[in-house]
Design a protein around this motif. Structure first.
Motif, PDB file in Angstrom:
ATOM      1  N   ALA A   1     -81.800  49.967  14.819  1.00  0.00           N
ATOM      2  CA  ALA A   1     -82.492  50.088  13.533  1.00  0.00           C
ATOM      3  C   ALA A   1     -81.476  50.224  12.407  1.00  0.00           C
ATOM      4  N   GLY A   2     -81.733  49.529  11.317  1.00  0.00           N
ATOM      5  CA  GLY A   2     -80.879  49.660  10.134  1.00  0.00           C
ATOM      6  C   GLY A   2     -79.593  48.872  10.182  1.00  0.00           C
ATOM      7  N   SER A   3     -79.446  48.001  11.186  1.00  0.00           N
ATOM      8  CA  SER A   3     -78.192  47.240  11.280  1.00  0.00           C
ATOM      9  C   SER A   3     -78.413  45.776  10.898  1.00  0.00           C
TER      10      SER A   3
ATOM     11  N   LYS B   1     -81.365  49.540   4.052  1.00  0.00           N
ATOM     12  CA  LYS B   1     -81.278  49.903   5.475  1.00  0.00           C
ATOM     13  C   LYS B   1     -82.377  49.265   6.330  1.00  0.00           C
ATOM     14  N   LYS B   2     -82.615  47.975   6.088  1.00  0.00           N
ATOM     15  CA  LYS B   2     -83.550  47.218   6.914  1.00  0.00           C
ATOM     16  C   LYS B   2     -82.879  46.895   8.248  1.00  0.00           C
ATOM     17  N   THR B   3     -83.689  46.465   9.198  1.00  0.00           N
ATOM     18  CA  THR B   3     -83.116  45.914  10.419  1.00  0.00           C
ATOM     19  C   THR B   3     -83.126  44.401  10.238  1.00  0.00           C
ATOM     20  N   ILE B   4     -81.933  43.814  10.190  1.00  0.00           N
ATOM     21  CA  ILE B   4     -81.840  42.395   9.848  1.00  0.00           C
ATOM     22  C   ILE B   4     -81.308  41.596  11.033  1.00  0.00           C
TER      23      ILE B   4
ATOM     24  N   LEU C   1     -70.854  39.825   7.846  1.00  0.00           N
ATOM     25  CA  LEU C   1     -72.118  40.541   7.668  1.00  0.00           C
ATOM     26  C   LEU C   1     -72.481  41.461   8.823  1.00  0.00           C
ATOM     27  N   GLY C   2     -72.063  41.084  10.025  1.00  0.00           N
ATOM     28  CA  GLY C   2     -72.639  41.730  11.201  1.00  0.00           C
ATOM     29  C   GLY C   2     -72.034  43.057  11.579  1.00  0.00           C
TER      30      GLY C   2
ATOM     31  N   MET D   1     -78.910  56.396  16.516  1.00  0.00           N
ATOM     32  CA  MET D   1     -79.620  55.232  15.980  1.00  0.00           C
ATOM     33  C   MET D   1     -80.621  54.705  17.019  1.00  0.00           C
ATOM     34  N   THR D   2     -81.857  54.557  16.592  1.00  0.00           N
ATOM     35  CA  THR D   2     -82.848  54.048  17.538  1.00  0.00           C
ATOM     36  C   THR D   2     -82.772  52.521  17.579  1.00  0.00           C
ATOM     37  N   ASP D   3     -83.363  51.950  18.614  1.00  0.00           N
ATOM     38  CA  ASP D   3     -83.393  50.489  18.743  1.00  0.00           C
ATOM     39  C   ASP D   3     -84.670  49.964  18.127  1.00  0.00           C
ATOM     40  N   ARG D   4     -84.534  49.030  17.208  1.00  0.00           N
ATOM     41  CA  ARG D   4     -85.741  48.504  16.578  1.00  0.00           C
ATOM     42  C   ARG D   4     -86.271  47.262  17.311  1.00  0.00           C
ATOM     43  N   ILE D   5     -85.360  46.389  17.716  1.00  0.00           N
ATOM     44  CA  ILE D   5     -85.797  45.181  18.439  1.00  0.00           C
ATOM     45  C   ILE D   5     -85.118  45.161  19.812  1.00  0.00           C
TER      46      ILE D   5
END
Ligand SMILES: Nc1ncnc2c1ncn2[C@@H]1O[C@H](COP(=O)(O)OP(=O)(O)O)[C@@H](O)[C@H]1O
Ligand SMILES: [Mg+2]
Length: 394
Positions: free
Chosen positions: A53-55, A215-218, A231-232, A1-5
């Motif tokens: 990403a996607g979490s 599968k958004k990054t929320i 949720l987390g 899994m890549t890091d989005r933020i």
């Protein structure tokens, strides 16, 4: 899994001389100390975190702990005094105005607590509003808006006005509007906090359901620890502008690490938080079509599960029957169906409900293959407050 933020060492001071506040903080002063000495408010102090990403990543903390400030730094509504924030490796703390506009329009969407709907516009007009600002054609934005309204279950309300909708439905419009932009990152700041408990719980379920396909990054902000747990996939707990604990919900409940966090974890229903996997023990199964003898590796004190060629459970051999295998009896003649079975993701509340005395519990994966077994004592240890803390990493 890549890091989005990625947030790296971010500080935000509200006041006229942030440098001075930063110096005090670096010298070990607290938020309170800085306020008392120079009258400046520390919003964020050395915050670092990584959102995969996607979490669904939860920022949790009491009111005033800095959650909204962090969210506003991530979409650059406010500028941090120090540190870096990257989205997909692109540094947004260094972005110019044009880049920022582009990022906010296409990569990050916000969902607010009070919906932010335009009262005189219909549901579909509210939904497509962000696209209109972007200059998307009427036809295209209408199609997109109807598509996302369908996703959140509000297609039949498209031509109604916000005041005709319930709170939960209005928040669905808020969510639809954020989804309409196709941004990969959603920031939800106390998005469900204004809703009644029952509606709120429904919205949480709905978000989890939607997220399985979206599968958004929320980045989800809440002051409610139960909501964070539900949720987390990871939670960062904030206090006085700092992240004081970060980890998976299970990590945090097992090892709060400090009193502030422990106060939140005390009343958690562990039976609904932990799953079968978390208390599963390894087991060495017998092969149904093997040589028919218990191998020397089988644990003689516990029943042994028997698996077929596909790894699925064919039966179980009771502990006291294992010796008979050594005497040359065929597995099939000593094997019984006296066992219970759960999937690895079943919550412990569910596992406890199928437990029957003297029937071993097998844990299987989604395809029914044997993964391990559960010792009922382990369930008790995990859901009670354990006398000894469980080993780290479980
Ligand atoms: N614009 C502002 N000016 C001055 N202080 C602010 C401003 N925004 C937030 N703060 C202060 O920063 C701290 C964190 O606020 P905030 O991020 O809104 O907390 P939370 O969202 O966790 O309730 C609080 O002490 C708050 O009073
Ligand atoms: Mg807030």
């Amino acid at each position: 899994m890549t890091d989005r933020i990625t947030v790296e060492g971010v500080y935000k001071i509200f006041g006229k001389s942030p440098e001075e506040a930063l110096r005090l903080m670096e010298a070990g002063d607290t938020k309170e100390g800085v306020l008392a000495k120079i009258g400046q408010v520390v919003g964020l102090c050395d915050v670092s975190l990584t959102v995969p990403a996607g979490s669904i990543y939860m920022i949790m903390g009491l009111s005033g702990s800095g959650k909204s400030t962090l969210a506003r730094c991530v979409n650059r509504l406010i500028e941090p005094n120090a540190g870096r924030i990257l989205i997909d490796g692109q540094e947004i703390t260094g972005a110019d105005e044009a880049q920022l506009r582009e990022i906010r329009r296409t990569r990050i969407s916000m969902v607010f607590q009070h919906f932010g709907l335009l009262p005189n516009r219909t549901v579909v007009e509210n939904t497509e509003f962000g696209l209109k600002l972007r200059g998307v054609t009427v036809r295209e934005r209408r199609n997109k808006a109807m598509e996302v309204l369908q996703i959140v279950g509000l297609a039949s309300w498209a031509n109604h006005l916000p005041h005709e909708l319930s709170g939960g439905m209005r928040q669905r419009v808020g969510l639809a509007r954020a989804l309409a932009t196709d941004a990969d990152v959603l920031i939800m700041d106390e998005a469900f906090s204004a809703l009644d408990p029952l509606i709120r719980s429904e919205m949480q379920d709905e978000l989890l359901r939607l997220q399985r396909t979206l599968k958004k990054t929320i980045l989800f902000i809440t002051h409610d620890f139960q909501e964070a747990l539900k949720l987390g996939s990871r939670i960062a707990i904030m206090s006085d502008g700092k992240v004081v604990r970060e980890g998976t919900p299970q990590d945090i409940v097992l090892n709060p690490n400090n009193d502030y966090v422990a106060a939140f974890t005390r009343d958690v229903d562990r039976a609904r938080l932990f799953d079968a996997c978390s208390v599963m023990a390894q087991c060495k199964p017998l092969a149904l079509n093997g040589e028919g003898k218990a191998s020397s590796t089988v644990d003689r004190d516990a029943p042994a599960f028997v698996i077929d060629d596909g790894g699925r459970i064919a039966g179980v051999v009771a502990a006291d029957a294992l010796a008979r295998l050594e005497q040359g009896l065929a597995i099939r003649s000593v094997m019984t169906q006296d066992y219970e079975m759960v999937t690895s993701t079943a919550k412990l509340s569910e596992v406890a409900s199928i437990y029957r005395r003297d029937r071993p519990i097998a844990v299987v994966d989604q395809s029914g293959r044997l993964m391990g077994r559960i010792d009922p004592l382990q369930i008790l240890a995990r859901i009670g407050v354990p006398a000894q803390p469980p080993a780290a990493g479980n």
